[in-house]
Design an enzyme around this catalytic site. Sequence first.
Site, PDB file in Angstrom:
ATOM      1  N   TYR A 155     -18.041  23.820  -1.578  1.00  0.00           N
ATOM      2  CA  TYR A 155     -17.110  24.319  -2.057  1.00  0.00           C
ATOM      3  C   TYR A 155     -15.963  22.924  -2.582  1.00  0.00           C
ATOM      4  CZ  TYR A 155     -13.840  28.313  -4.309  1.00  0.00           C
ATOM      5  OH  TYR A 155     -12.864  28.462  -4.923  1.00  0.00           O
ATOM      6  N   LYS A 159     -15.594  21.973  -6.767  1.00  0.00           N
ATOM      7  CA  LYS A 159     -14.175  22.212  -7.164  1.00  0.00           C
ATOM      8  C   LYS A 159     -13.366  20.835  -7.346  1.00  0.00           C
ATOM      9  CE  LYS A 159     -15.025  26.705  -8.199  1.00  0.00           C
ATOM     10  NZ  LYS A 159     -15.327  27.518  -9.020  1.00  0.00           N
TER      11      LYS A 159
END
Length: 303
Positions: A155, A159
């Site tokens: 993640y 991001k």
Amino acid sequence: MDLHGKVAVVTGSGRGLGLGYAQALAAAGAAIVVNDVDPGAVDAAVATITAAGGKAAGVVAAVGDSAAAEELVDTAVREFGRLDVLVTNAGILRDRVLWKMTDDDFDDVVRVHLRGTFTCARAAAARMREQGTGGRLVLISSPAGQRGNFGQTNYAAAKAGIVAMARTWAMELGRSGITVNAVVPVAATDMTKTIPAFAPVIEEAERIGKPLPDWLRKDEGLGTVEDVAGLITFLASDASEEVTGQAIGIGGDRLALWAHPKEKAVAFADGGWSADAIAAEWPGGVGAEPETYGIPAPQAGEA
């Protein structure tokens, strides 16, 4: 903020932050293409927006493939005649520490967040350039992508990549009048409710209908979904035409501009640096004030 006449695609907008973004854009006058993998969530979101007097169409699809991205853009054009705004919100979590993270855990998250942002932005940018009237790409990042976060290799990497793409696309699309910005939101969602320092405060506030306490809204910059939606509406509007290539944080009472990476400390050595020379220089020179990493632990205040 007036968005009448504009058309927006919001990925992952069947619930949570994405639904909040879609509702805020619709309330400002934009026609919305709602997207989610859950048909029921799509139908409910479309019904909510239209019941409030807005315009909405739904697309059930998992972002990542080019075909899904093209379907979202095609739906906007078919139903509403054009595309002006893309908000790339769709995402999933597969949290595990490095030594327990599987290939599928990594690939699934990167596919939705990073590849999904890429394919949707590419399709949207092509349409916006064809229209010749500019546009807005609003890419959703995360504090984890700015600072890293325990158990979120996949993640955080995705991001961080999204912010890098925002900077790159801002350069590539500037001449076409298309702005590109990354948003770093912090809000009370199902995910943040799992954080031990936040969970009881959020649950109590929701139970009694009480606003979140000041220490949470100000010190931690965490508030409601509605607190984040204003930034999305601003970035979708003509008022933001000079804002591009930025990573902007919002949550609770806090609005922030994130710094881009830059050299913090520099030293020079004639002829270059050997390992021994670096070892001697590091403690009291370039490495004297190392950067911090990770999202700081919440500091609970008075409820």
